[in-house]
Design a protein around this motif. Structure first.
Motif, PDB file in Angstrom:
ATOM      1  N   ILE A 107       0.880  -1.194   0.148  1.00  0.00           N
ATOM      2  CA  ILE A 107       0.041   0.182  -0.188  1.00  0.00           C
ATOM      3  C   ILE A 107       0.771   1.351  -0.067  1.00  0.00           C
ATOM      4  CG2 ILE A 107      -0.232   0.316   2.305  1.00  0.00           C
ATOM      5  CD1 ILE A 107      -3.143   1.117   2.056  1.00  0.00           C
ATOM      6  N   ALA A 108       1.938   0.990   0.371  1.00  0.00           N
ATOM      7  CA  ALA A 108       3.101   2.316   0.473  1.00  0.00           C
ATOM      8  C   ALA A 108       3.326   2.816  -1.215  1.00  0.00           C
ATOM      9  CB  ALA A 108       4.344   1.686   1.116  1.00  0.00           C
ATOM     10  N   PHE A 109       2.990   1.882  -2.036  1.00  0.00           N
ATOM     11  CA  PHE A 109       3.403   2.580  -3.250  1.00  0.00           C
ATOM     12  C   PHE A 109       2.259   3.470  -3.800  1.00  0.00           C
ATOM     13  CE2 PHE A 109       6.065  -1.133  -3.063  1.00  0.00           C
ATOM     14  CZ  PHE A 109       7.555  -0.518  -3.524  1.00  0.00           C
ATOM     15  N   ALA A 114       0.450   8.716  -6.306  1.00  0.00           N
ATOM     16  CA  ALA A 114       0.347  10.010  -6.155  1.00  0.00           C
ATOM     17  C   ALA A 114       1.360  10.922  -6.427  1.00  0.00           C
ATOM     18  CB  ALA A 114       0.037  10.274  -4.521  1.00  0.00           C
ATOM     19  N   SER A 115       2.520  10.563  -6.433  1.00  0.00           N
ATOM     20  CA  SER A 115       3.812  11.611  -6.791  1.00  0.00           C
ATOM     21  C   SER A 115       3.771  11.868  -8.324  1.00  0.00           C
ATOM     22  CB  SER A 115       5.049  10.884  -6.348  1.00  0.00           C
ATOM     23  OG  SER A 115       5.103  10.650  -5.045  1.00  0.00           O
ATOM     24  N   TYR A 163      -2.152   0.882  11.689  1.00  0.00           N
ATOM     25  CA  TYR A 163      -3.216   1.723  11.289  1.00  0.00           C
ATOM     26  C   TYR A 163      -2.586   3.127  11.395  1.00  0.00           C
ATOM     27  CZ  TYR A 163      -6.207  -1.778  12.741  1.00  0.00           C
ATOM     28  OH  TYR A 163      -6.840  -3.129  12.563  1.00  0.00           O
ATOM     29  N   PHE A 164      -1.648   3.484  12.211  1.00  0.00           N
ATOM     30  CA  PHE A 164      -0.806   4.899  12.133  1.00  0.00           C
ATOM     31  C   PHE A 164       0.019   4.973  10.648  1.00  0.00           C
ATOM     32  CE2 PHE A 164       2.617   7.793  13.275  1.00  0.00           C
ATOM     33  CZ  PHE A 164       1.848   8.831  13.432  1.00  0.00           C
ATOM     34  N   LEU A 165       0.507   3.886  10.548  1.00  0.00           N
ATOM     35  CA  LEU A 165       1.458   4.009   9.406  1.00  0.00           C
ATOM     36  C   LEU A 165       0.579   3.932   8.015  1.00  0.00           C
ATOM     37  CD1 LEU A 165       4.048   0.863  10.266  1.00  0.00           C
ATOM     38  CD2 LEU A 165       4.306   3.389   9.972  1.00  0.00           C
ATOM     39  N   LEU A 170      -1.716   7.201   3.455  1.00  0.00           N
ATOM     40  CA  LEU A 170      -2.942   7.930   2.951  1.00  0.00           C
ATOM     41  C   LEU A 170      -2.991   9.488   2.890  1.00  0.00           C
ATOM     42  CD1 LEU A 170      -5.680   5.789   4.117  1.00  0.00           C
ATOM     43  CD2 LEU A 170      -4.656   5.568   1.809  1.00  0.00           C
ATOM     44  N   LEU A 171      -2.471   9.862   4.089  1.00  0.00           N
ATOM     45  CA  LEU A 171      -2.181  11.317   4.110  1.00  0.00           C
ATOM     46  C   LEU A 171      -1.223  12.088   3.358  1.00  0.00           C
ATOM     47  CD1 LEU A 171      -3.156  14.095   5.786  1.00  0.00           C
ATOM     48  CD2 LEU A 171      -1.281  13.506   7.247  1.00  0.00           C
ATOM     49  N   SER A 172      -0.111  11.174   3.109  1.00  0.00           N
ATOM     50  CA  SER A 172       0.907  11.819   2.327  1.00  0.00           C
ATOM     51  C   SER A 172       0.272  11.814   1.046  1.00  0.00           C
ATOM     52  CB  SER A 172       2.029  10.738   2.512  1.00  0.00           C
ATOM     53  OG  SER A 172       3.148  11.007   1.308  1.00  0.00           O
ATOM     54  N   SER A 173      -0.098  10.641   0.550  1.00  0.00           N
ATOM     55  CA  SER A 173      -0.686  10.651  -0.962  1.00  0.00           C
ATOM     56  C   SER A 173      -1.704  11.759  -1.106  1.00  0.00           C
ATOM     57  CB  SER A 173      -1.239   9.108  -1.191  1.00  0.00           C
ATOM     58  OG  SER A 173      -0.362   8.121  -1.081  1.00  0.00           O
TER      59      SER A 173
END
Length: 234
Positions: A107-109, A114-115, A163-165, A170-173
């Motif tokens: 999910i990190a991708f 988004a970038s 959940y925090f990670l 999600l916030l970063s994206s």
């Protein structure tokens, strides 16, 4: 003159090269070397724009090269750092034998996706206006230096929470693709009144860097984001 015209692209290509090497170290789990290489990429990213303005070089290929290098050096590396953090979360470790749990780190991708969207939007937008959404280098500074922040402030328990990670991803994206106007961190002139907010941010940033070193970089980016939100309100 042709040599001078190539200088900005040279720095852009160096940025892309160190970004590729950073990805290799990131995949191997060496996040400290990744952070060093991303830092070199940030310096190159500054100088390619600096020399482009100095020599008045404005080419379409330069714009595209810059976005491609930023996607690797700042977008992909950020995803790799978050992927490692999620892989080391309590939930994933405790459920390592479960198939779906081992897939969660990808999910990190979303940050890379988004970038890419943010960079494409920037390429077709009006570059004379403020940034629209969080710039990819700023987002990378926040994420790539999170391991230093976690170690310095002993926040391992918080960053073991899956959940925090995922919230950070999600916030970063979201911040990358948002339309929130974000001020540039570059001084356009020496007028204090026109640059006082930026100068205050720079002063706070310098103070934090002196006290906490690179561990303070995620805090600095948070301050930058909050200042921009305050500007929207007032």
């Amino acid at each position: 003159m042709k040599i001078l015209n190539f200088i900005p692209n040279f720095f852009t290509l160096v940025n892309l090269f160190v970004g590729c090497v950073a990805v290799v170290y990131g995949v191997m789990g060496d996040l400290k070397t990744l952070a060093i290489l991303v830092s070199i990429g940030l310096i190159c990213d500054f100088f390619d724009g600096f020399f482009a303005r100095l020599f008045k070089v404005d080419s379409d290929i330069g714009v595209q090269l810059d976005s491609l290098s930023d996607l690797v050096t700042f977008g992909l590396t950020s995803s790799i750092v978050m992927m490692h953090l999620i892989e080391n979360s309590t939930f994933v470790i405790e459920n390592s034998s479960v198939f779906y749990a081992n897939q969660i780190p990808v999910i990190a991708f979303l940050i890379t996706l988004a970038s890419s969207y943010r960079l494409a939007k920037f390429n077709i937008g009006d570059k004379n206006l403020e940034f629209s959404g969080l710039p990819t280098p700023a987002n990378a500074i926040f994420i790539v230096f999170l391991p230093f922040f976690i170690e310095k402030f002993e926040l391992l328990i918080l960053f073991k929470n899956i959940y925090f990670l995922i919230f950070i991803v999600l916030l970063s994206s979201y911040m990358l693709i948002s339309n929130y106007p974000m001020m540039s961190l570059k001084l356009k002139n020496l007028n204090f009144n026109q640059n006082k907010i930026l100068l205050i941010i720079l002063l706070i940033s310098l103070t934090l860097l002196i006290i906490y070193g690179v561990a303070s970089l995620p805090i600095i980016i948070i301050i930058y984001i909050l200042v921009n939100f305050i500007r929207l309100v007032f």
